[in-house]
Design a protein around this motif. Structure first.
Motif, mmCIF file in Angstrom:
data_model
loop_
_atom_site.group_PDB
_atom_site.id
_atom_site.type_symbol
_atom_site.label_atom_id
_atom_site.label_comp_id
_atom_site.label_asym_id
_atom_site.label_seq_id
_atom_site.Cartn_x
_atom_site.Cartn_y
_atom_site.Cartn_z
ATOM 1 N N ALA A 15 -27.603 61.383 -8.000
ATOM 2 C CA ALA A 15 -26.384 61.957 -8.547
ATOM 3 C C ALA A 15 -25.856 61.077 -9.652
ATOM 4 O O ALA A 15 -26.221 59.923 -9.795
ATOM 5 N N ALA A 16 -24.941 61.634 -10.448
ATOM 6 C CA ALA A 16 -24.346 60.871 -11.543
ATOM 7 C C ALA A 16 -23.655 59.645 -11.007
ATOM 8 O O ALA A 16 -23.074 59.646 -9.925
ATOM 9 N N GLY A 327 -25.478 50.328 -1.448
ATOM 10 C CA GLY A 327 -24.505 50.252 -2.522
ATOM 11 C C GLY A 327 -23.693 48.983 -2.557
ATOM 12 O O GLY A 327 -22.699 48.910 -3.281
ATOM 13 N N ASN A 328 -24.096 47.951 -1.803
ATOM 14 C CA ASN A 328 -23.349 46.696 -1.769
ATOM 15 C C ASN A 328 -24.207 45.540 -2.267
ATOM 16 O O ASN A 328 -25.365 45.386 -1.859
ATOM 17 N N LEU A 329 -23.627 44.736 -3.134
ATOM 18 C CA LEU A 329 -24.205 43.462 -3.538
ATOM 19 C C LEU A 329 -23.314 42.371 -2.967
ATOM 20 O O LEU A 329 -22.107 42.377 -3.188
ATOM 21 N N TYR A 330 -23.905 41.431 -2.218
ATOM 22 C CA TYR A 330 -23.152 40.371 -1.557
ATOM 23 C C TYR A 330 -23.339 39.046 -2.299
ATOM 24 O O TYR A 330 -24.324 38.845 -3.008
ATOM 25 N N ARG A 331 -22.356 38.148 -2.097
ATOM 26 C CA ARG A 331 -22.483 36.796 -2.635
ATOM 27 C C ARG A 331 -21.907 35.793 -1.645
ATOM 28 O O ARG A 331 -20.824 35.995 -1.093
ATOM 29 N N ASP A 352 -21.062 50.289 -5.132
ATOM 30 C CA ASP A 352 -21.035 51.626 -5.723
ATOM 31 C C ASP A 352 -21.161 52.649 -4.597
ATOM 32 O O ASP A 352 -22.019 52.498 -3.723
ATOM 33 N N PRO A 353 -20.315 53.680 -4.589
ATOM 34 C CA PRO A 353 -20.399 54.689 -3.524
ATOM 35 C C PRO A 353 -21.701 55.473 -3.554
ATOM 36 O O PRO A 353 -22.078 56.074 -2.539
ATOM 37 N N ASN A 354 -22.387 55.511 -4.688
ATOM 38 C CA ASN A 354 -23.730 56.074 -4.759
ATOM 39 C C ASN A 354 -24.712 54.929 -4.511
ATOM 40 O O ASN A 354 -24.988 54.130 -5.411
ATOM 41 N N HIS A 355 -25.226 54.830 -3.287
ATOM 42 C CA HIS A 355 -25.983 53.632 -2.927
ATOM 43 C C HIS A 355 -27.271 53.491 -3.733
ATOM 44 O O HIS A 355 -27.771 52.382 -3.919
ATOM 45 N N HIS A 356 -27.837 54.595 -4.247
ATOM 46 C CA HIS A 356 -29.029 54.477 -5.079
ATOM 47 C C HIS A 356 -28.724 53.829 -6.428
ATOM 48 O O HIS A 356 -29.624 53.306 -7.084
ATOM 49 N N TRP A 357 -27.476 53.846 -6.834
ATOM 50 C CA TRP A 357 -27.121 53.372 -8.159
ATOM 51 C C TRP A 357 -26.841 51.871 -8.184
ATOM 52 O O TRP A 357 -26.721 51.268 -9.243
ATOM 53 N N LEU A 358 -26.725 51.272 -7.017
ATOM 54 C CA LEU A 358 -26.611 49.810 -6.885
ATOM 55 C C LEU A 358 -27.436 49.457 -5.659
ATOM 56 O O LEU A 358 -26.908 49.208 -4.587
ATOM 57 N N PHE A 359 -28.762 49.448 -5.822
ATOM 58 C CA PHE A 359 -29.647 49.532 -4.668
ATOM 59 C C PHE A 359 -30.080 48.174 -4.141
ATOM 60 O O PHE A 359 -29.805 47.815 -3.007
ATOM 61 N N GLY A 371 -23.128 29.909 -22.702
ATOM 62 C CA GLY A 371 -22.045 29.894 -21.727
ATOM 63 C C GLY A 371 -21.887 31.205 -21.003
ATOM 64 O O GLY A 371 -20.861 31.461 -20.364
ATOM 65 N N GLU A 372 -22.909 32.065 -21.042
ATOM 66 C CA GLU A 372 -22.844 33.383 -20.419
ATOM 67 C C GLU A 372 -23.825 33.471 -19.252
ATOM 68 O O GLU A 372 -24.797 32.718 -19.157
ATOM 69 N N TYR A 373 -23.565 34.462 -18.384
ATOM 70 C CA TYR A 373 -24.472 34.793 -17.284
ATOM 71 C C TYR A 373 -24.835 36.269 -17.366
ATOM 72 O O TYR A 373 -24.023 37.103 -17.786
ATOM 73 N N LEU A 374 -26.053 36.571 -16.971
ATOM 74 C CA LEU A 374 -26.578 37.930 -16.960
ATOM 75 C C LEU A 374 -26.866 38.347 -15.530
ATOM 76 O O LEU A 374 -27.558 37.628 -14.804
ATOM 77 N N LEU A 375 -26.339 39.496 -15.121
ATOM 78 C CA LEU A 375 -26.605 40.085 -13.810
ATOM 79 C C LEU A 375 -27.423 41.352 -14.005
ATOM 80 O O LEU A 375 -27.088 42.191 -14.841
ATOM 81 N N MET A 376 -28.501 41.479 -13.240
ATOM 82 C CA MET A 376 -29.338 42.675 -13.235
ATOM 83 C C MET A 376 -29.445 43.182 -11.801
ATOM 84 O O MET A 376 -29.622 42.391 -10.872
ATOM 85 N N VAL A 377 -29.346 44.505 -11.619
ATOM 86 C CA VAL A 377 -29.490 45.107 -10.293
ATOM 87 C C VAL A 377 -30.368 46.344 -10.410
ATOM 88 O O VAL A 377 -30.211 47.157 -11.333
ATOM 89 N N GLU A 378 -31.287 46.500 -9.474
ATOM 90 C CA GLU A 378 -32.182 47.648 -9.460
ATOM 91 C C GLU A 378 -31.464 48.892 -8.948
ATOM 92 O O GLU A 378 -30.692 48.836 -7.992
ATOM 93 N N ALA A 379 -31.739 50.025 -9.604
ATOM 94 C CA ALA A 379 -31.184 51.317 -9.219
ATOM 95 C C ALA A 379 -32.329 52.324 -9.141
ATOM 96 O O ALA A 379 -33.451 52.074 -9.594
#
Length: 480
Positions: A15-16, A327-331, A352-359, A371-379
């Motif tokens: 879903a969107a 849909g949860n990323l923990y730290r 994210d309430p769409n668990h496939h979108w933050l898998f 001085g930056e950080y990059l976060l990547m998450v699979e969907a």
């Protein structure tokens, strides 16, 4: 990602994407983010301290009525876009939406503060707004009779990044495929972690057998052209031993002058160490980071699984990110001095309430010289797996979306050009090639390459029997 005997056919419909929650555990302020405690703000209710996990001396507990909330005064050195991170707890069973106002003007009318199952569970909502130079008022107000969630603090980080706003990639063909021996009948090679050290690439992978058992393996080579012929060394022949192990991550922990390999062990995460990364028999026996699955994970993972653990450190603290397929990323966090001991209870670092979108399959890197950080998450998108991305001036956020949609992904089939026939439509679990080897996980923003897992687009069946192979993405639109 290694699933523990989970028999799941890959979904084909997504879903969107809905509004993304970003959460940051915040026991200490980041040097790159400004922190404003709620007990020092204008709180319409009471400042309480009866639930654990808050920062400072307490949190704002607004009245249970519409229109009440908390107001912060934030100072900006210059006008521009910033990321706001509101750390909150909502132990009720329903969302407590809020309006967000900046300098008296409502800029968002329905910011969802979803339930996180207990008043001692904390989440940080990420929102991006524009501020003027000087003093700015930022107000949250509940929009229902339930009022606002408990608010602990506000972190503010300047927006902007040295990376491009969109990405294009070239992909190799299949570089690494299964190699069986007399005791390992392998159908899949996946979940790669890689460092380049002393003129060699050192790659650690999950391997899956015909009976769906997971274990770890190692291979090494001097050039990617040699990857396909490199020997797979099975790490169950070391002191790590037999039994389920998956999703490795390798790094050199410079303060101890040791290599660490972290990985899943069922419902927990463990580590092994060595002083010689090139000797696969030298790894120590597994030691768990936790005595059991933390309660916040049990409260929020639903039918998912706690997996894909990722450690990254700054000069003061080490942070462990993880996922749950729900849909949860923990730290979690511990000090560099105390690592690998003393990790805190995790908090929800993104939702994210769409668990496939933050898998699953999260990576966090330091961008060298920025001085930056990059976060990547699979969907999971309709055509296959992909990666979304965010940036921040702080290792803990708040996070600003970078390339995070199906139309503008970080890495997806649609923005990848293949060398010959496209052998996969999935850009799945992998790791960027780092410019160093240590616990800061530093990558060059001018030389992004991503070792990833893909599979035959026509493959189907139980997830644990899918024929995953490894390929390499190289960015083709660097701005350097």
């Amino acid at each position: 990602m290694g699933r523990l005997l989970k028999f799941a056919v890959m979904p084909v419909v997504l879903a969107a994407a809905l509004f993304v929650v970003s959460a940051v555990h915040a026991p200490t302020a980041s040097a790159q983010a400004s922190r404003y405690e709620a007990e020092s703000a204008v709180c319409d209710g009471t400042v309480d301290s009866n639930h654990s996990g808050f920062s400072g001396t307490g949190f704002c507990n607004p009245p249970n009525q519409s229109g009440t909330g908390v107001q912060f005064t934030v100072n900006a050195a210059s006008a521009g876009t910033v990321a706001l991170g509101f750390k909150y707890a909502n132990g009720s069973s329903t969302s407590r939406p809020a309006s967000l106002s900046v300098n008296g003007t409502v800029v968002q009318t329905n910011v969802p503060f979803e339930s996180n199952a207990a008043w001692s569970n904390w989440t940080v909502k990420n929102v991006t707004v524009s501020l003027k130079a000087g003093a700015n008022t930022i107000r949250l107000a509940g929009t229902t009779s339930a009022g606002l969630a408990n608010i602990d603090l506000l972190d503010v980080a300047k927006g902007g990044t040295s990376l491009p706003s969109s990405f294009t990639w070239d992909s190799s063909g299949i570089l690494v495929a299964p190699k069986s021996d007399s005791t390992h009948n392998i159908v899949s090679v996946k979940d790669p972690s890689v460092v380049y050290h002393n003129g060699r690439y050192h790659v650690f992978v999950s391997v899956v057998s015909v009976n769906q058992g997971y274990s770890l393996a190692y291979l090494s080579f001097t050039d990617w052209s040699q990857a396909g012929s490199a020997q797979l060394h099975f790490l169950d022949r070391s002191a790590m031993g037999a039994g389920y192990k998956a999703a490795p991550q390798v790094f050199y922990f410079a303060p101890q002058q040791k290599w660490y390999l972290t990985y899943q062990i069922g419902d927990n995460v463990a580590y092994s160490t060595t002083t010689d990364i090139g000797n696969p028999s030298s790894w120590s026996a597994p030691k768990p980071f936790y005595s059991k699955t933390p309660q916040i994970v049990l409260d929020n993972m639903g039918s998912g699984q706690w997996l894909d653990f990722w450690t990254v450190c700054d000069s003061a603290n080490c942070h462990m990110y993880s996922s749950d397929d729900n849909g949860n990323l923990y730290r979690a966090q511990t000090s560099v001095a105390n690592f690998p001991n003393g990790f805190s209870a995790p908090v929800i670092a993104m939702h994210d309430p769409n668990h496939h979108w933050l898998f699953e399959g999260a990576n966090v890197y330091k961008l060298d010289g920025t001085g930056e950080y990059l976060l990547m998450v699979e969907a999971i998108a309709q055509e296959g797996r992909m990666f979304r991305s965010w940036t921040s001036q702080s290792i803990t956020g708040p996070w600003t979306p970078l390339a995070d949609t199906k139309e503008n992904p970080f890495a997806r089939y649609s923005n990848v050009t293949f060398d010959g026939t496209a052998w996969t439509r999935d850009i799945s679990h992998g790791e960027l090639i780092r410019s160093g080897i240590d616990q800061t996980l530093t990558v060059s923003p001018c030389d992004l390459r991503f070792l990833y897992q893909g599979k035959d687009p026509d493959a189907s069946g139980p997830y644990n029997l899918l024929p995953w192979r490894l390929g390499l993405l190289t960015q083709t639109n660097s701005t350097c």
